[in-house]
Enzyme design. Structure first.
Site, PDB file in Angstrom:
ATOM      1  N   ASP A  20     -73.691 -24.953  63.195  1.00 43.81           N
ATOM      2  CA  ASP A  20     -74.366 -26.083  62.558  1.00 43.81           C
ATOM      3  C   ASP A  20     -75.128 -25.549  61.352  1.00 43.81           C
ATOM      4  OD1 ASP A  20     -75.850 -28.295  61.878  1.00 43.81           O
ATOM      5  OD2 ASP A  20     -76.953 -28.427  63.763  1.00 43.81           O
ATOM      6  N   ASP A 115     -71.287 -30.755  58.394  1.00 40.70           N
ATOM      7  CA  ASP A 115     -72.018 -29.480  58.542  1.00 40.70           C
ATOM      8  C   ASP A 115     -71.925 -28.898  59.950  1.00 40.70           C
ATOM      9  OD1 ASP A 115     -73.670 -31.268  59.807  1.00 40.70           O
ATOM     10  OD2 ASP A 115     -75.520 -30.415  59.017  1.00 40.70           O
ATOM     11  N   GLU A 116     -70.904 -29.306  60.688  1.00 42.35           N
ATOM     12  CA  GLU A 116     -70.760 -28.782  62.055  1.00 42.35           C
ATOM     13  C   GLU A 116     -69.295 -28.480  62.360  1.00 42.35           C
ATOM     14  OE1 GLU A 116     -73.812 -31.248  64.836  1.00 42.35           O
ATOM     15  OE2 GLU A 116     -72.043 -32.294  64.118  1.00 42.35           O
TER      16      GLU A 116
HETATM   17 MG   LIG Z   1     -77.089 -29.330  60.397  1.00 40.57          MG
END
Ligand SMILES: [Mg+2]
Length: 415
Positions: A20, A115-116
């Protein structure tokens, strides 16, 4: 800690790595605009006081600014805050670069959001000590090859759910292992609402039933959890919290490996589709070898425009068990000769009738063995220097096409 329990911990394995990016949008802005580095930054959808921050840098978070903080409040909490207008295209570009460099360390199994991402660990990646080294390498590679301001938190765990939980336990730049042998006690420091999937509504329902702590949640039986959730989701949670990995490859053997790709406008020609098809076949073949499988069949499909007419061509062929790229490409070219011409908009390939290494009938001819060895050698060079370091000539002009796509539907902060 006694010697025995120490060695048990060292021999313990994890199955998933979840990554993350920390303060992603704000970090990308700080990367792209060095004058913002070290500054409190709030990313806003537009420059007006009547909106909210959709991201905040760690410097701004120190003042209490969060995703969702109104601009007026943000200015009051942190008068020096630099408000910058969101540039979604830039964040998507960085996303692609991050996925690409992570893939020089390990294939990305699932892109969960902008974002993961989650990576399933295999073989020697699974012992905790090796997984920790891999995580450190990924962090270093992102900093060195994408941007020095980009930090991520990584969770390592027996399943994807707990790996995501782990990625959230330490920020920024975290690295957390959730060990099977210490479940569920290693979760007790968390509130139930820290679990993905337990939103405010579900949390209220838990509290109404007297469940305020993770320890209380983990003490429930499978049947109680099912009835509390009112669906199989509760049952799934019960198993996840115990570290069970339902995505385990060895439990559910993979039946096929394939990729498909919508062609960008400049590649909507027969030659473009052929090149992208070859690139997809490369990707599938790398995945096949990584899974330690051999394919007994290959299929190719092409969709032509206009979409509405649903013009679709597909061809299949059985092949002698194979995992090397050169032989698979030869088969691909044979099938392609039968493809009608038109304006292609999508191309896909699939390897099927997969057989694991231990059931594979060894190659009878030295030529086949050489090809398998060559393919494995190319894989290890690409794993070291980047997935495009070495490739076969036919895919040169499309090597940047068919990137890993974002699951746009699950990007939480986009409208
Ligand atoms: Mg994040």
């Amino acid at each position: 800690m006694g010697e025995m329990s120490k060695s048990v911990l060292e021999n313990e394995s994890v199955n998933w790595l979840f990554l993350d990016l920390n303060s992603y949008f704000a970090s990308v802005e700080q990367e792209a605009r060095p004058e913002l580095r070290g500054q409190p930054v709030g990313v806003v959808p537009m420059v007006t006081d009547n909106t909210v921050c959709i991201a905040a840098s760690y410097e701004a978070k120190a003042y209490g600014v969060r995703t969702g903080t109104g601009v007026k409040d943000a200015k009051r909490l942190c008068p020096a805050i630099q408000l910058v207008e969101a540039r979604h295209e830039l964040y998507v570009q960085y996303h692609h670069r991050i996925v690409e460099v992570v893939e020089t360390c390990i294939p990305v199994t699932i892109v969960a959001s902008i974002d993961e991402m989650a990576c399933q660990l295999m073989g020697r990646e699974r012992p905790v000590c090796n997984a920790l080294q891999l995580a450190a390498k990924i962090k270093r590679t992102i900093r060195e090859r994408v941007g020095s301001t980009l930090r991520c938190s990584i969770g390592l765990a027996p399943n994807r759910f707990l790996a995501k939980v782990g990625s959230d336990m330490q920020k920024p730049d975290g690295l957390t292992v959730i060990r099977l042998s210490q479940l569920p006690a290693n979760l007790y420091s968390l509130k139930p609402a820290a679990l993905p999937g337990i939103g405010p509504r579900m949390n209220r329902r838990l509290e109404q039933r007297g469940i305020f702590t993770m320890e209380q949640l983990c003490a429930l039986s499978e049947v109680q959890m099912r009835s509390l959730w009112g669906s199989v989701v509760g049952k799934r949670f019960w198993h996840w919290l115990r570290g069970e990995d339902s995505e385990e490859v060895s439990i559910e053997p993979q039946k096929s490996v394939g990729h498909q790709h919508v062609l960008p406008p400049d590649l909507r020609t027969m030659q473009g589709a052929n090149g992208v098809g070859q690139k997809l076949l490369h990707k599938a073949a790398v995945r096949l070898r990584r899974l330690r499988m051999w394919a007994g069949g290959l299929s190719v499909h092409v969709r032509f425009t206009p979409w509405r007419e649903g013009k679709f061509w597909e061809a299949h062929t059985r092949i002698a068990e194979c995992q090397d790229t050169i032989s698979l490409l030869e088969t691909f070219h044979k099938l392609w000769k039968k493809c009608p011409t038109g304006k292609p908009v999508m191309v896909g390939v699939s390897l099927y009738d997969l057989v694991p290494d231990n059931l594979h009938t060894a190659a009878l001819f030295p030529e086949e063995q050489k090809r398998s060895q060559l393919s494995r050698a190319i894989d290890s060079i690409n794993a070291k220097y980047g997935s495009n370091a070495l490739y076969l000539g036919g895919v040169h002009y499309v090597r940047d096409a068919a990137p890993t796509r974002i699951a746009f539907s699950s990007i939480p902060e986009f409208d």
